[in-house]
Design a protein around this motif. Structure first.
Motif, mmCIF file in Angstrom:
data_model
loop_
_atom_site.group_PDB
_atom_site.id
_atom_site.type_symbol
_atom_site.label_atom_id
_atom_site.label_comp_id
_atom_site.label_asym_id
_atom_site.label_seq_id
_atom_site.Cartn_x
_atom_site.Cartn_y
_atom_site.Cartn_z
ATOM 1 N N ASN A 171 0.846 -1.198 0.000
ATOM 2 C CA ASN A 171 0.000 0.000 0.000
ATOM 3 C C ASN A 171 0.886 1.255 0.000
ATOM 4 O OD1 ASN A 171 -2.434 1.437 2.277
ATOM 5 N ND2 ASN A 171 -2.341 1.553 0.074
ATOM 6 N N PRO A 172 1.637 1.484 -1.108
ATOM 7 C CA PRO A 172 2.594 2.598 -1.123
ATOM 8 C C PRO A 172 1.905 3.944 -1.347
ATOM 9 C CG PRO A 172 2.600 1.499 -3.241
ATOM 10 C CD PRO A 172 1.671 0.710 -2.370
ATOM 11 N N SER A 173 2.584 5.008 -0.975
ATOM 12 C CA SER A 173 2.121 6.361 -1.295
ATOM 13 C C SER A 173 2.326 6.585 -2.796
ATOM 14 C CB SER A 173 2.913 7.387 -0.484
ATOM 15 O OG SER A 173 2.713 7.185 0.894
ATOM 16 N N PRO A 174 1.530 7.441 -3.458
ATOM 17 C CA PRO A 174 0.506 8.328 -2.870
ATOM 18 C C PRO A 174 -0.873 7.696 -2.786
ATOM 19 C CG PRO A 174 0.787 8.848 -5.167
ATOM 20 C CD PRO A 174 1.737 7.722 -4.889
ATOM 21 N N ASP A 175 -0.990 6.379 -2.972
ATOM 22 C CA ASP A 175 -2.301 5.747 -2.847
ATOM 23 C C ASP A 175 -2.858 5.990 -1.445
ATOM 24 O OD1 ASP A 175 -1.887 4.836 -5.374
ATOM 25 O OD2 ASP A 175 -1.330 2.794 -4.783
ATOM 26 N N SER A 176 -4.177 6.102 -1.379
ATOM 27 C CA SER A 176 -4.812 6.299 -0.078
ATOM 28 C C SER A 176 -4.610 5.059 0.791
ATOM 29 C CB SER A 176 -6.304 6.578 -0.256
ATOM 30 O OG SER A 176 -6.931 5.493 -0.924
ATOM 31 N N LYS A 177 -4.573 5.278 2.090
ATOM 32 C CA LYS A 177 -4.367 4.163 3.008
ATOM 33 C C LYS A 177 -5.552 3.200 2.924
ATOM 34 C CE LYS A 177 -2.518 5.160 6.941
ATOM 35 N NZ LYS A 177 -2.324 5.597 8.350
ATOM 36 N N GLN A 178 -5.261 1.916 3.001
ATOM 37 C CA GLN A 178 -6.312 0.918 2.869
ATOM 38 C C GLN A 178 -7.346 1.082 3.974
ATOM 39 O OE1 GLN A 178 -3.250 -2.208 3.463
ATOM 40 N NE2 GLN A 178 -4.781 -3.191 4.776
ATOM 41 N N PRO A 179 -8.629 0.906 3.656
ATOM 42 C CA PRO A 179 -9.691 1.096 4.654
ATOM 43 C C PRO A 179 -9.574 0.091 5.802
ATOM 44 C CG PRO A 179 -10.583 1.045 2.422
ATOM 45 C CD PRO A 179 -9.162 0.592 2.322
ATOM 46 N N PHE A 180 -9.863 0.568 6.995
ATOM 47 C CA PHE A 180 -9.870 -0.305 8.167
ATOM 48 C C PHE A 180 -10.616 0.386 9.302
ATOM 49 C CE2 PHE A 180 -8.361 -1.788 12.255
ATOM 50 C CZ PHE A 180 -8.404 -3.165 12.103
ATOM 51 N N SER A 181 -11.437 -0.379 10.005
ATOM 52 C CA SER A 181 -12.076 0.102 11.229
ATOM 53 C C SER A 181 -12.493 -1.105 12.057
ATOM 54 C CB SER A 181 -13.293 0.985 10.921
ATOM 55 O OG SER A 181 -14.343 0.216 10.375
#
Length: 452
Positions: free
Chosen positions: A284-294
């Motif tokens: 999950n490298p930049s500049p991609d948005s951070k992977q969803p998690f909650s």
């Protein structure tokens, strides 16, 4: 007591009770290999000069339930009490010509507490609190009464130390020689194994309230328990007892919480979002948005008396609502897009198109419930019945970095466990105990698609 109209002597009654206990032990032979989920205390009574007082009378009381056990001294002035429910106790020593002495101390699971009681001439009375600070795995003394290498994780540790994933096993790693190991069985979602001395963690034996909680097929822990349902647990790393004969590795001995004469309970909410999750730069490298998690954990406990000094209950419930995801690396996306182009050109028979998302959601839902009933049938007989449920579902399970979502599945597991225990005191020097437990698992897998 009479049998077919014939009155039996007390000696015959005692022998019949002993025979009944032996028959029960044989009927539940597999349970005899379970580890002791209770604690013990042993001590010696002295006078002010250091001489042993062999005529003293000893009684132990758990203030939260008012249960009392009396024990006789041996010819050396020593005493020992086994099969005590973990918790705080008060020991009272009385002898003719001496003032009464009471000591407050904790009983830990699978641990022998050592006491030295000094009696002084009347009318002096003394009360000593041995537990000046909360007992913790980080500061507990070495158990000199046994050769077992172990650490005891107490309720104070479970409440005060951070728990990653709300898993009690994460605190076990404070024991020297242990480390976490991810489970190799897909039916054990979020059940972290404990490795001893670099092992796989599959050779570790686990018992809960004296009942076996070890996977007999693949090894490791079987069912998960909420941290709020656990009173304390012991982690044995070497020199285990003979009752730990089902493993060549370490062992984890768990005791669940019980009710008391005081109503008690609590509620808690835990929140974790993607903003608090570290980015993995390869997948999950930049500049991609951070992977969803909650993830949200909803916890509730309630315990108290059904009948004061007689019957108590305790219950614990936890619900886990997690929305995790798997983010594909640039390399994986390139390969998947090439595969999608082949499908669009009709070069993959039976597959007209392939969807390539940037990430795959992995929802996880888990319900953990525990209920326990304790009964003081008489001053000589104590029972408890405990039931536990672990029911979870994972969508897009088995999806990995190099596979599409179509290769995943929706998996679910329902674990159920019941334990029944009785401790009977025949006399101040004779004690009997047996444990029977039953467990069941229902696992389902439903594939997302037949291709991908």
């Amino acid at each position: 007591m009479s049998l077919l109209g014939c009155r039996l002597s007390p000696g015959i009654v005692f022998l019949l009770r002993l025979l009944l206990l032996l028959l029960v032990a044989l009927a539940f032979g597999s349970s005899s290999l379970a580890q002791n989920s209770r604690g013990s205390v042993r001590g010696t009574v002295f006078d002010a000069s250091g001489a042993r007082v062999r005529t003293a009378q000893i009684s132990l009381t758990m203030p939260s339930t008012s249960q009392t056990r009396r024990v006789a001294l041996n010819e050396r002035g020593d005493f020992r009490v086994d099969d005590l429910t973990p918790g705080n106790y008060i020991v009272l020593a009385q002898a003719k010509g001496f003032g009464d002495v009471s000591l407050s101390f904790p009983v830990l699971v699978n641990f022998v507490q050592q006491l030295s009681i000094i009696l002084k001439p009347q009318p002096v009375e003394e009360s000593v609190n041995v537990r000046g600070v909360p007992v913790s795995v980080t500061s507990q003394p070495i158990d000199s009464a046994t050769a077992i290498h172990q650490s005891v994780v107490t309720d104070y540790d479970l409440q005060s130390l951070p728990l990653a994933h709300r898993s009690f096993a994460n605190i076990a790693y404070l024991t020297p020689g242990t480390e976490p190991v991810e489970p190799s069985d897909p039916t054990k979602a979020r059940i972290t194994a404990v490795s001893f001395g670099g092992s796989s963690g599959l050779n570790v034996q686990n018992t809960v309230d004296g009942g076996d909680n070890t996977d007999d097929y693949i090894g490791g822990f079987l069912q998960n328990f909420s941290a709020d349902a656990i009173q304390e647990f012991a982690v044995q790393t070497a020199q285990e007892e003979a009752e730990t004969g089902q493993t060549v590795g370490g062992s984890v001995v768990i005791s669940t919480k019980h009710g008391s004469n005081d109503w008690h309970g609590g509620a808690a909410f835990y929140e974790r979002a993607s903003a608090l999750t570290a980015r993995y730069p390869l997948d999950n490298p930049s500049p991609d948005s951070k992977q969803p998690f909650s993830r949200q954990n909803y916890v509730g406990t309630l315990g108290g008396p059904i009948k004061t000094d007689k019957v108590w209950f305790f219950s614990s419930f936890e619900y886990v609502h997690e929305d995790a995801s798997i983010s594909y690396s640039p390399t994986s996306l390139t390969e998947f897009n090439a595969l999608a182009s082949l499908a669009a050109d009709g070069l993959i028979p039976g597959v007209p198109s392939i969807s390539v998302p940037n990430n795959v959601p992995v929802p996880f839902r888990d319900f953990l419930g525990t209920a326990r009933l304790d009964l003081a049938q008489s001053p000589h007989s104590q029972w408890f019945l405990r039931g536990a449920l672990d029911n979870y579902t994972t969508e897009n399970d088995l999806v990995q970095q190099a596979t599409l979502a179509s290769t995943g599945a929706t998996s679910g597991s329902k674990y159920f466990n019941v334990a029944l225990n009785n401790v009977y005191s025949f006399s101040p020097t004779w004690l009997g105990s047996f444990t029977a437990d039953f467990g069941a698992l229902h696992h389902t897998e439903a594939r997302n698609q037949d291709y991908g």
